[in-house]
Design a protein around this motif. Structure first.
Motif, PDB file in Angstrom:
ATOM      1  N   ILE A  38       7.696  71.933   4.386  1.00  0.00           N
ATOM      2  CA  ILE A  38       6.450  72.455   3.807  1.00  0.00           C
ATOM      3  C   ILE A  38       6.757  73.235   2.536  1.00  0.00           C
ATOM      4  CG2 ILE A  38       4.473  73.990   4.172  1.00  0.00           C
ATOM      5  CD1 ILE A  38       4.685  73.240   7.187  1.00  0.00           C
ATOM      6  N   THR A  42       5.218  72.200  -1.018  1.00  0.00           N
ATOM      7  CA  THR A  42       4.393  73.143  -1.777  1.00  0.00           C
ATOM      8  C   THR A  42       4.949  73.327  -3.176  1.00  0.00           C
ATOM      9  OG1 THR A  42       3.826  74.251   0.292  1.00  0.00           O
ATOM     10  CG2 THR A  42       3.337  75.438  -1.746  1.00  0.00           C
ATOM     11  N   HIS A  45       3.757  70.507  -5.109  1.00  0.00           N
ATOM     12  CA  HIS A  45       2.334  70.673  -5.453  1.00  0.00           C
ATOM     13  C   HIS A  45       2.166  71.628  -6.627  1.00  0.00           C
ATOM     14  CE1 HIS A  45       1.003  69.353  -1.177  1.00  0.00           C
ATOM     15  NE2 HIS A  45       1.158  68.324  -1.980  1.00  0.00           N
ATOM     16  N   GLN A  92      -5.149  73.404  -2.699  1.00  0.00           N
ATOM     17  CA  GLN A  92      -4.051  72.719  -2.013  1.00  0.00           C
ATOM     18  C   GLN A  92      -2.899  73.687  -1.746  1.00  0.00           C
ATOM     19  OE1 GLN A  92      -3.697  69.374  -0.792  1.00  0.00           O
ATOM     20  NE2 GLN A  92      -2.090  70.540   0.214  1.00  0.00           N
ATOM     21  N   ASP A  96      -1.386  74.825   1.861  1.00  0.00           N
ATOM     22  CA  ASP A  96       0.043  74.736   2.169  1.00  0.00           C
ATOM     23  C   ASP A  96       0.576  76.073   2.684  1.00  0.00           C
ATOM     24  OD1 ASP A  96       0.003  72.123   1.225  1.00  0.00           O
ATOM     25  OD2 ASP A  96       0.961  72.610  -0.687  1.00  0.00           O
ATOM     26  N   CYS A  99      -0.709  76.854   6.180  1.00  0.00           N
ATOM     27  CA  CYS A  99       0.033  76.047   7.157  1.00  0.00           C
ATOM     28  C   CYS A  99       1.437  76.609   7.362  1.00  0.00           C
ATOM     29  CB  CYS A  99       0.089  74.601   6.682  1.00  0.00           C
ATOM     30  SG  CYS A  99       1.014  73.504   7.758  1.00  0.00           S
TER      31      CYS A  99
END
Length: 157
Positions: A38, A42, A45, A92, A96, A99
């Motif tokens: 993750i 991220t 992203h 987004q 992330d 989460c």
């Protein structure tokens, strides 16, 4: 009639890793791997949102990575800050981080680490929203890069 039963028994004996429950160490390792994935996702992203244009020039202070309790708290603060900015650009990244914070919190609970309540959002005035977005992205990027470099701290409370 005995042949299918013998075949079933043989197949179960040949693949014990498929039939047993994961150990605590395996679960912890799997969670850490998921957390690091993750983190990497991220960072990608953030790169896609900014193409790293300005972020290297933005100076931010980032807390030290000292263990799961602190990481969970830090991610909770970042999540709250991202929610307070609530724009399409950051949605987004906020998802992330949310989460990621949940995964870290879950890992900390699995390892019996003390977990603080989620921090409350601090109200901030947003006079220059674009600058604020870049500052926030730089802050998240710096923290996640630091977390990835100090991934061994995910094994301690």
């Amino acid at each position: 009639m005995h042949f299918p039963l013998a075949l079933l028994y043989a197949s179960l004996m040949m693949a014990p890793e498929c039939t047993s429950l994961p150990t605590m160490d395996e679960s912890i390792e799997k969670n850490i791997h998921s957390i690091l994935n993750i983190v990497k996702m991220t960072l990608v992203h953030i790169k896609l949102k900014t193409k790293w244009q300005v972020l290297s020039q933005v100076e931010v202070n980032s807390p030290t990575i000292d263990g799961l309790t602190g990481v969970s708290n830090d991610l909770g603060l970042l999540d709250e800050e991202l929610q307070s900015l609530s724009t399409e650009v950051l949605s987004q990244i906020q998802a992330d981080i949310s989460c990621l914070e949940g995964r870290v919190r879950s890992l900390a609970l699995m390892m019996d680490c003390p977990i603080r309540n989620k921090p409350g959002a601090q109200a901030r005035e947003h006079l220059f929203p674009i600058s604020q977005h870049y500052e926030m992205l730089a802050k998240v990027q710096h923290y996640l890069e630091n977390l990835h470099l100090n991934k061994d701290k995910l094994m301690v409370c």
